[in-house]
Design an enzyme around this catalytic site. Structure first.
Site, PDB file in Angstrom:
ATOM      1  N   CYS A 130       0.413  -0.372 -11.124  1.00 20.50           N
ATOM      2  CA  CYS A 130       0.187   0.943 -10.511  1.00 20.50           C
ATOM      3  C   CYS A 130      -0.516   1.863 -11.511  1.00 20.50           C
ATOM      4  O   CYS A 130      -0.014   2.097 -12.610  1.00 20.50           O
ATOM      5  CB  CYS A 130       1.504   1.562 -10.068  1.00 20.50           C
ATOM      6  SG  CYS A 130       1.315   3.193  -9.299  1.00 20.50           S
TER       7      CYS A 130
ATOM      8  N   ALA B   8      -6.136  -5.465   0.643  1.00 18.60           N
ATOM      9  CA  ALA B   8      -5.595  -4.099   0.550  1.00 18.60           C
ATOM     10  C   ALA B   8      -6.451  -3.131   1.358  1.00 18.60           C
ATOM     11  O   ALA B   8      -6.190  -2.891   2.529  1.00 18.60           O
ATOM     12  CB  ALA B   8      -5.515  -3.673  -0.914  1.00 18.60           C
TER      13      ALA B   8
ATOM     14  N   LEU C 298       0.845  -1.190   0.000  1.00 16.77           N
ATOM     15  CA  LEU C 298       0.000   0.000   0.000  1.00 16.77           C
ATOM     16  C   LEU C 298       0.879   1.239   0.000  1.00 16.77           C
ATOM     17  O   LEU C 298       1.551   1.534   0.997  1.00 16.77           O
ATOM     18  CB  LEU C 298      -0.917   0.005   1.235  1.00 16.77           C
ATOM     19  CG  LEU C 298      -1.834  -1.216   1.366  1.00 16.77           C
ATOM     20  CD1 LEU C 298      -2.485  -1.250   2.741  1.00 16.77           C
ATOM     21  CD2 LEU C 298      -2.888  -1.201   0.277  1.00 16.77           C
ATOM     22  N   THR C 299       0.880   1.955  -1.112  1.00 19.09           N
ATOM     23  CA  THR C 299       1.695   3.164  -1.220  1.00 19.09           C
ATOM     24  C   THR C 299       1.184   4.220  -0.253  1.00 19.09           C
ATOM     25  O   THR C 299      -0.021   4.502  -0.220  1.00 19.09           O
ATOM     26  CB  THR C 299       1.677   3.699  -2.662  1.00 19.09           C
ATOM     27  OG1 THR C 299       2.107   2.670  -3.544  1.00 19.09           O
ATOM     28  CG2 THR C 299       2.583   4.913  -2.804  1.00 19.09           C
TER      29      THR C 299
ATOM     30  N   GLN D 154       8.737  -4.530  -2.971  1.00 19.22           N
ATOM     31  CA  GLN D 154       8.127  -4.273  -4.279  1.00 19.22           C
ATOM     32  C   GLN D 154       8.799  -3.066  -4.923  1.00 19.22           C
ATOM     33  O   GLN D 154       8.983  -2.029  -4.273  1.00 19.22           O
ATOM     34  CB  GLN D 154       6.632  -4.012  -4.168  1.00 19.22           C
ATOM     35  CG  GLN D 154       5.961  -3.935  -5.536  1.00 19.22           C
ATOM     36  CD  GLN D 154       4.500  -3.534  -5.472  1.00 19.22           C
ATOM     37  OE1 GLN D 154       4.177  -2.417  -5.072  1.00 19.22           O
ATOM     38  NE2 GLN D 154       3.615  -4.434  -5.871  1.00 19.22           N
TER      39      GLN D 154
ATOM     40  N   ASP E  33     -11.472  -6.379  -3.495  1.00 24.09           N
ATOM     41  CA  ASP E  33     -12.761  -6.499  -2.802  1.00 24.09           C
ATOM     42  C   ASP E  33     -12.768  -7.640  -1.787  1.00 24.09           C
ATOM     43  O   ASP E  33     -13.618  -8.532  -1.817  1.00 24.09           O
ATOM     44  CB  ASP E  33     -13.901  -6.701  -3.800  1.00 24.09           C
ATOM     45  CG  ASP E  33     -14.100  -5.511  -4.718  1.00 24.09           C
ATOM     46  OD1 ASP E  33     -13.575  -4.434  -4.386  1.00 24.09           O
ATOM     47  OD2 ASP E  33     -14.753  -5.660  -5.766  1.00 24.09           O
TER      48      ASP E  33
END
Length: 659
Positions: free
Chosen positions: A463, A626, A357-358, A431, A604
């Site tokens: 991304c 996520a 998660l950026t 990553q 989801d």
């Protein structure tokens, strides 16, 4: 009736009515038009109108009340500046004295500023300058609202010298600055006069000392009272010393080597300096990139050392082609580590994965999720070029906590690959994103050299950020599948024993998915690779997010499409021997670790029910979580226990307080 009544003008029949004669016409006009007097300040148009209506200015004398208002001075400052009582200063409006603000008085009263917060909010925002002896130093200007409020300082008034931070009182280290040092050397004076008071949270006990047995902050710790004592020395003096909990030190030692604050993968300053100055040696990456350039120029001559020279007379002779390919393999010097020689990894239903998660998946958040049941974690996406250049901000993303260096928990029924060693497995993977093959290859070697605690290196190909996409990285690689395959092969060649994985999306545009074709290329290899017998690209795992780049995070993830891709990989794993004894037989050394490619679905997953449904319907090996983890990090605990959990406000605050 007396004559005085008539003389006074009183009507004896009706006292209300007066017997006096009515006023003259000029008097009536003076009452009806009180503003008809022409003043010196009136404009030329106003004077002309008044003269035309009422005659010349001499016919109507100025009233006393009007003369008083005009002659009244505008303010006391007009008198000080020499203005007479009969004239008004140009540019100064006449204001009543009760509405005037005396600037001199306000400056005198400014020293008595209100002390409480409510009064401070209404005080002037620009305090008066106080005389100071340090005229050479520039004082920082207060900004924003409530500048009169004093919030204190987050630092000690005078800091303690680093040579005394973790040392006993009578045996400090030597200070390299000596008497010129601007920090305090007297420990007792520092604790008494300069140090901020200890905190009372956590029961007044230092949490670092409680967990590790010692506190690396030493005397500067805000809980120093919990790990300091005063003992009597041999000469009769009392000495202040820091205490350590030997029982915790002996029992809490981890096999991994971490820093004093429990972090891993902290690269040395010298290594980062060499990266900045372009002096860090990457021999394997340089050799592979040189070969890659030559292969691009002459693909028929340089084909990874495994090219088959076609003979027109023997084109249909499969056995001869196979023999020629084996001869070329014998003459070829293979890279030191091939995909089949990588460390074995495992993805399964009992290993829920925390997505990279950026800006959100930082080290504290990953610690929280690991504590709540996350079995596998990823770093935030790091750009390859800043890593090669040694930028500190990008290398900070590679830091992991010691809890992420522990092996994932497996169930007894887990279907692991052959030679998988769970005791030496990790939770943390890195990553990266790259737009050119040489960047990806070089970054892979640098990471495996400087970061010893990596489970795998994941190449981001999904991304959707415009800045990344326009540079040719991220989801832009979905439209450059040949370049992506080169990146994965090159990273496998130089990454030592660290496996390489890929994270992709369905495609770049809605209703035009390309992930199925890309997965097939990564698993079986492209047309050129199959022609020359290179086989699979060597990706150990593929993660598919069920949305396109254009879709970003809107709408629902397409798990039916994820199921189709999972079926393709499942066929590859179950029927990998179909190409045996054919012209397209792949080199067994070029296959993924253990000959199996793992497939993870993403999108989801907000509860344990979503997790189990995706596993059963899409037939994926595991599910990556996520945004579900951002909403409630205990979703991993729900997956582990198989039920919904609700944390109270006290429990949630305890989690925040802990991490």
């Amino acid at each position: 009736m007396s004559s005085e009544t008539y003389e006074d003008g009183i009507n004896p029949l009706d006292p209300i009515q007066s017997l006096k004669s009515p006023p003259s016409i000029p008097d009536i006009e003076r009452v009806a038009h009180p503003q008809s007097t022409i003043l010196a300040e009136d404009s030329a148009v106003t004077k002309a109108e008044k003269i035309e209506r009422h005659g010349g200015p001499d016919d109507f004398p100025e009233s006393e009340a009007k003369r008083i208002k005009v002659d009244f001075p505008a303010n006391e400052e007009a008198k000080d500046n020499g203005a007479t009582a009969g004239e008004r200063r140009k540019g100064i409006a006449p204001i009543k004295p009760e509405y005037l603000v005396n600037p001199r008085a306000s400056e005198r009263d400014r020293g008595t500023a209100p002390k409480d917060d409510d009064a401070a909010e209404g005080a002037a925002h620009k305090p008066a300058r106080q005389p100071s002896d340090n005229r050479g130093k520039r004082k920082e200007k207060s900004r924003g609202q409530n500048t009169s409020r004093n919030f204190g300082s987050s630092k000690d008034e005078v800091g303690l010298c680093g040579s005394r931070t973790t040392r006993p009182e009578f045996s400090p280290d030597e200070c390299q600055y000596g008497e010129k040092c601007r920090f305090e050397h007297d420990l007792r004076k520092y604790l008494k006069d300069w140090k901020r008071e200890d905190l009372t949270t956590f029961g007044g006990i230092c949490p670092i000392w409680k967990m590790n047995g010692r506190c690396n902050v030493g005397w500067k710790c805000r809980f120093v009272g919990s790990h300091m004592i005063e003992r009597e020395a041999e000469d009769g003096r009392t000495e202040l010393i820091l205490t350590e909990n030997s029982e915790i030190n002996n029992s809490a030692k981890l096999e991994v080597k971490s820093t004093s604050n429990g972090t891993l993968n902290d690269i040395p300053v010298q290594a980062r300096t060499e990266l900045t100055k372009r002096k860090f040696k990457t021999l394997k990456a340089d050799a592979y990139n040189k070969w890659l350039d030559s292969q691009t120029q002459k693909p028929e001559d340089q084909t990874d050392g495994q090219a088959v020279k076609k003979d027109p007379d023997l084109e249909d002779d499969i056995d001869s082609q196979k023999q020629d390919r084996e001869d070329n393999r014998a003459r070829y010097i293979s890279p030191p580590f091939l995909p089949s020689e990588k460390r074995r990894i495992y993805f399964g239903p009992d290993t829920p994965v925390l997505a990279p998660l950026t800006t959100q998946g930082n080290l504290p958040f990953r610690r929280l999720c690991v504590n709540l049941g996350a079995q596998l974690t990823y770093s935030e996406m790091a750009m390859s070029l800043p890593l090669i250049q040694g930028q500190k901000s990008e290398w900070a993303l590679m830091r992991a906590h010691e809890t992420e260096a522990t092996p994932p928990s497996l169930s007894p029924t887990s279907a692991v690959v052959k030679d998988y060693d769970n005791a030496h497995d990790l939770k943390f993977g890195a990553q990266i994103a790259a737009n050119k093959p040489w960047q990806a290859v070089k970054t892979a070697e640098i990471l495996t050299t400087l970061c010893p605690h990596l489970r795998l290196i994941d190449l981001n190909c999904g991304c959707p950020i415009d800045l990344v996409y326009r540079a040719g990285a991220g989801s832009a690689l979905l439209d450059s599948q040949a370049k992506l395959e080169k990146m994965v092969r090159g990273m496998n060649a130089v990454s030592n024993d660290v496996p390489i994985t890929v994270k992709i999306r369905m495609g770049t545009k809605d209703n035009k998915p390309t992930a199925l074709k890309l997965v097939e290329r990564l698993v079986y290899g492209g047309e050129e690779a199959q022609m020359y017998g290179r086989g699979s690209s060597g990706a150990a795992a593929i993660t598919l997010h069920g949305r396109s780049r254009q879709q970003r995070y809107t709408k629902s993830a397409d798990w039916e499409y994820i199921a189709d891709c999972a079926a393709l990989i499942r066929r590859f794993n179950e029927k990998g021997d179909e190409l045996v004894d054919t012209v397209n037989e792949a080199d067994p050394r070029m296959q993924p670790a253990g000959g199996k490619v793992y497939f993870i679905g993403n999108g989801d997953c907000y509860s344990h029910e979503d997790y189990q449904r995706h596993l059963s319907e899409a037939k994926v090996d595991s599910v990556m979580v996520a945004r579900g983890a951002l909403i409630k990090p205990w979703v991993f605990e729900e997956i582990e226990k198989g039920q919904y959990l609700d944390k109270s406000a006290t429990e949630r605050l305890a989690l925040v307080e802990q991490f």
